[in-house]
Design an enzyme around this catalytic site. Structure first.
Site, PDB file in Angstrom:
ATOM      1  N   LYS A 138       0.817  -1.217   0.000  1.00  0.00           N
ATOM      2  CA  LYS A 138       0.000   0.000   0.000  1.00  0.00           C
ATOM      3  C   LYS A 138       0.849   1.263   0.000  1.00  0.00           C
ATOM      4  CE  LYS A 138      -0.184  -1.206   4.682  1.00  0.00           C
ATOM      5  NZ  LYS A 138      -0.154  -2.642   4.835  1.00  0.00           N
TER       6      LYS A 138
ATOM      7  N   ILE B 158     -10.677  -8.751   2.157  1.00  0.00           N
ATOM      8  CA  ILE B 158     -11.949  -8.213   1.652  1.00  0.00           C
ATOM      9  C   ILE B 158     -11.797  -7.803   0.199  1.00  0.00           C
ATOM     10  CG2 ILE B 158     -13.742  -6.492   1.981  1.00  0.00           C
ATOM     11  CD1 ILE B 158     -12.714  -6.105   4.833  1.00  0.00           C
TER      12      ILE B 158
ATOM     13  N   GLY C 146      -0.196  -8.767  20.494  1.00  0.00           N
ATOM     14  CA  GLY C 146       0.246  -8.920  19.113  1.00  0.00           C
ATOM     15  C   GLY C 146      -0.560  -8.106  18.114  1.00  0.00           C
TER      16      GLY C 146
ATOM     17  N   GLU D 238       2.443  -3.120  16.753  1.00  0.00           N
ATOM     18  CA  GLU D 238       3.872  -3.359  16.580  1.00  0.00           C
ATOM     19  C   GLU D 238       4.669  -2.587  17.635  1.00  0.00           C
ATOM     20  OE1 GLU D 238       5.357  -3.955  12.915  1.00  0.00           O
ATOM     21  OE2 GLU D 238       3.445  -4.080  11.856  1.00  0.00           O
TER      22      GLU D 238
ATOM     23  N   LYS E 175      -4.072   3.586   2.292  1.00  0.00           N
ATOM     24  CA  LYS E 175      -5.210   2.840   1.734  1.00  0.00           C
ATOM     25  C   LYS E 175      -6.281   3.803   1.217  1.00  0.00           C
ATOM     26  CE  LYS E 175      -4.247  -1.014   4.857  1.00  0.00           C
ATOM     27  NZ  LYS E 175      -4.519  -1.541   6.224  1.00  0.00           N
TER      28      LYS E 175
END
Lengths: 434, 434
Positions: free
Chosen positions: B106, B137, B188, B191, B206
Site C-alpha cells: 500500500k 476483503i 500482538g 507493533e 489505503k
C-alpha cells in the site's frame, strides 16, 4: 487506445431495470467512453409489445429482438427480460454469433448456465451475470475472481428482499404471515403473485448460481432443497425471540462430507433461526447480504440493495464496462469453472440443527420420553427449556448438529408421541447456539 | 485450453503473508491449475537476508531478487515485502520487462501508482493489488470493475485493524489510550513501533488507493488529510457513549463541490464519533469494513479480516489467478483510470460535523456566548446538552455540517473564551445525528 469503432449494445427488456440501464448509458456516456476506451452506443431496445416508454428514446424501440441482436453493429447483448424462453434462444444465438452477453436472468442461469457457457466458449464471447444475484452487491465477481485462489467452504445469504421484508415486519410487529404479506403487497414489496418469492424459488435460483461458483460444480435450481416462508407463524417468530433469535429465509451452500468420505455440495433455501448478534440478523427490510467463508480469507460479508431498478442497473453496467473493455483491449472474462464436479448432497444427509417447541403433558417422565426420541436417532441435545403452565407445560429443545433426516424423523415421532400434545414450532437453527 | 508452458512466479518476501502464499500455492497446486488453465509454478522466493524458513522449500530461497525476477521462466512477480525501495525499482524493472505484478504494498502504491501503471501500460503487463487494501476483503476489484458503470460518491472505511482494536478495547473497558496500546502490543495487535498505525499513515495510504479508484483521479498519500488516535482520551470515548456513539478511525473519500462549483476529491483519515446503529459501529477488533456509496448502487458494505497472513494471502492468490488467466487466455486486467483528474479539496474546505464538550462557568449568558461563537462562523448547531455540576456546568454541542475550517476556528475561539473553562473533547461526527 480508443478503437475507431464504438461498442454497439442491444438491450432486451425495458422494465424497471431496463429503463435505468438506458438512463445510465445515456447520462454517463462520456464517463463510460473514458472507462472503456471506446464509445458505448445503444443500438436498440427490444420490447415484447409495442407501447410507449416515455423515459427512453422511441426510435430505439423494436419488437423484433432477433433482428436487433443480429445487427452487424451490435457487439454486446444486455438482457433484463427474465424467464426462460424466448430469452434462452435469443441469448444462445447471440453467443453463437460471438456477441457477448450480460444478463440479470437468475432463472435462466440456474437452469441453463452449462448450455450458455458452452456457446460462449465455442465462439469466444463473454458471459457476465453480476446482476443475477443480490442486485447491486458485487458477489459474482468476488466469487469468480477475487476468491479464485482460495477454497470457499460456505456461502450463506439473504437473497430475497420480499421475504426478508415480510420476516422483518413479522419480527417487529408480531403479526402473522398472511396479514404481513398483504401489507408487503400494498407497499410494493410483494408481487400480486408472490409465489416465486415466498416459496423460495427466487432464492433457490440464486443459491444454484452461487453454489456453482463457490464449488466449481454445476448446480441447477433443481439441485437446491427449498422451503419457503408460507408456514412461518407468529408463534415461530415469538419462539425465536425467546431464544434471542430472529427468523430469516437463508440460502446456504456448503461443502458436506458424505458417509463414503467424498465431498459433496449442499445447496438449500429454508427459513432458519439466527441469533441476533449474527451479522445476518440485522439485515432488515428489502436488503440482501451474503456471508462467504474461505479457508484462507476467513469470513467475509457483502451487504447492499438486492433489487430495484437503479441498483440492479449498476451491476449490469459494471458488467457491460468489463465486456466492452475486453472487446477494446482484447482478452476474455472468466469462463464457467466446473472442474470439481462434486455430487449433490441430499437434504437428508446434510448436517443441520433444529429448534422444536412443543406443548407437553405436565407429568413425570415427559422430558425423559422426549429426550429419548432424540437419542434414539443419534441426535444430541444442546438446550432444553421447560415452562410449566396451567394446562400442561411447554418444552423447547435446541439440538446439536445432526443429519437433517434424523432430525425430521425425530419431529415426526414427537408428533405421534403420547407425551406431546402438539409440536408448535419447528425451525432450523443457523449461526451458533441461541 | 491448457497452454504447454506453466506460469512461473517469483515471490518477493517470505514473512507472515509470503509464507502463507507459498503454502497455498503448493497445497492447492491442482486446483489452481484447473482454474488457470496451466500450472502455476513457484520459481523462487527472494528474501533479504539468508536465513532458514522452516515452512518453505529451502532450495527456492535466494537473496538476489533482481536475478530471480529476470529469469526467463518467471512471468509474474508477487511482492509482499512492503516499503518503497528496493521494491519500487524491482517492480518497475519487472513491469518494463513485461512481467505482471501482484503486490500487497500500500505504501508504494500510495506514492508510485502512476509510475508503476505507466510501466505496465508501456509493456502490456498487468498490475494487480487487491491485497493492498483491507486484506481478504474484495474491495479493489469491486471498485475497479463491478462499479465501473456507476458513479461512486463516497467511500468510508475502517481500514486499520490495530487502531480499531485499540478503540474497540477503549470503548469496552473505559481505559485510556496509553494502557490500551500497551495491551494491544502484548496481544500482538500493535507493533513495537506503532506509528504507522496509530498516526494513521497506514489508513491514509489505503485511502489514497481507494480515492484514486473511486474518483478516477490520481490521489497520493500526501493528498490525504491525516489525524491519528494518539490524542483520543477515555473522556472522548465516554462523551461518545453519552451520545449513543462509538469512536472509530475512519478513512473517508468523497466528492466535494468547491466554492467555484468544480468537483474535488476529499480524502482524509481521522477519528470520528459514529452512532451505534451505523453499520461501521459494530465492526470490532481487528476487522475491517468499507462502505461504498454509488449513485445507482446505493450503499454497499464489505466486511472481513483486514490483515493477517492467510487472509492477505487469499487476496494475493486471487490476483495471481487473474493475472495467470490473462497470460493463458490473452487479455489484460483493468488499467489505471485517472481520466477525471479532479483537484484535491483542502481539509478546511471539506464539509464535516463536530462534537464539542466543554467545562463552562455556571452563570447567565454562557450558552448565548458559546452559541454566538458558532453562529459568528456560520456554523449551525444540531444538539446542545447542558449539565449543571458543583463547580460549574458541562456543555455538549453537536453541529450541523459546516466547512471544517469554520469548525476548527470556532473551537479555537471557544478555548479562548472567558466563559469556557476547558474544551474537554473535540471529535468529528459521521453517519447521522447522534
Amino acid at each position: 487506445m480508443t478503437r475507431e469503432r464504438p461498442i454497439g449494445v442491444a438491450l432486451l427488456g425495458c422494465g424497471t431495470v431496463g429503463s435505468e440501464v438506458v438512463r445510465l448509458l445515456l447520462s454517463q456516456a462520456d464517463e463510460l467512453t473514458a472507462r472503456v476506451g471506446a464509445p458505448v452506443v445503444l443500438r436498440g431496445i427490444a420490447i415484447r409489445r409495442p407501447k410507449r416508454h416515455h423515459d427512453v428514446p422511441g426510435e430505439l424501440l423494436t419488437t423484433d429482438a432477433a433482428s436487433l441482436i443480429a445487427r452487424e453493429d451490435v457487439d454486446v447483448v444486455v438482457e433484463v427480460v427474465g424467464g426462460i424462453e424466448p430469452v434462452r434462444t435469443l441469448l444462445l444465438d447471440a453467443l453463437r454469433a460471438g456477441k457477448s452477453v450480460v444478463t440479470a436472468n437468475k432463472a435462466l442461469l440456474a437452469e441453463n448456465t452449462a448450455e450458455l457457457a458452452e456457446a460462449a466458449d465455442a465462439s469466444g464471447a463473454d458471459l457476465y451475470f453480476e446482476a443475477a444475484v443480490a442486485g447491486a452487491i458485487p458477489i459474482v465477481r468476488p466469487m469468480r475472481e477475487s476468491l479464485a485462489g482460495d477454497r470457499i467452504t460456505r456461502v450463506v445469504g439473504i437473497l430475497n428482499g420480499t421475504t426478508n421484508f415480510i420476516l422483518s415486519a413479522m419480527d417487529s410487529t408480531g403479526a402473522g404471515y398472511a396479514e404481513t404479506l398483504e401489507e408487503a403487497g400494498r407497499l410494493g414489496y410483494a408481487e400480486a403473485d408472490p409465489t416465486a418469492d415466498v416459496d423460495g424459488f427466487d432464492a433457490a435460483a440464486k443459491a444454484a448460481i452461487l453454489a456453482s461458483l463457490a464449488f466449481h460444480t454445476r448446480v441447477t435450481a433443481a439441485d437446491v432443497y427449498r422451503e419457503g416462508i408460507r408456514d412461518i407463524t407468529a408463534s415461530d417468530i415469538a419462539a425465536a425471540k425467546t431464544l434471542g433469535c430472529t427468523v430469516k429465509l437463508l440460502a446456504l451452500c456448503e461443502r458436506v462430507v458424505a458417509e463414503d468420505g467424498t465431498e459433496r455440495v449442499s445447496a438449500r433455501v429454508h427459513p432458519a433461526m439466527v441469533p441476533r448478534n449474527h451479522p445476518l440478523a440485522s439485515v432488515d427490510g428489502a436488503y440482501n447480504a451474503v456471508v462467504v467463508e474461505g479457508e484462507a480469507a476467513g469470513r467475509l460479508m457483502f451487504y447492499g440493495q438486492g433489487a430495484g431498478g437503479a441498483p440492479t442497473a449498476s451491476a449490469v453496467l459494471g458488467d457491460l464496462v468489463a465486456v466492452s473493455r475486453n472487446l477494446v483491449h482484447g482478452g476474455r472474462g472468466p469462463r464457467e469453472s466446473a472442474y470439481a464436479d462434486l455430487g449433490i448432497a441430499p437434504m437428508g444427509e446434510t448436517p443441520t440443527r433444529y429448534h422444536v417447541s412443543m406443548e407437553v403433558a405436565d407429568r413425570a417422565g415427559v422430558l425423559a420420553a422426549v429426550a429419548g426420541e432424540f437419542a434414539k436417532r443419534g441426535v444430541s441435545i444442546s438446550v432444553v427449556r421447560q415452562v410449566g403452565r396451567d394446562d400442561g407445560a411447554s418444552l423447547v429443545v435446541v439440538t446439536h448438529t445432526a443429519r437433517d433426516s434424523a432430525l425430521a424423523d425425530t419431529v415426526a415421532a414427537l408428533r405421534d408421541s403420547e407425551f406431546v400434545n402438539a409440536v408448535t414450532s419447528v425451525l432450523r437453527v443457523e449461526g451458533g447456539t441461541p
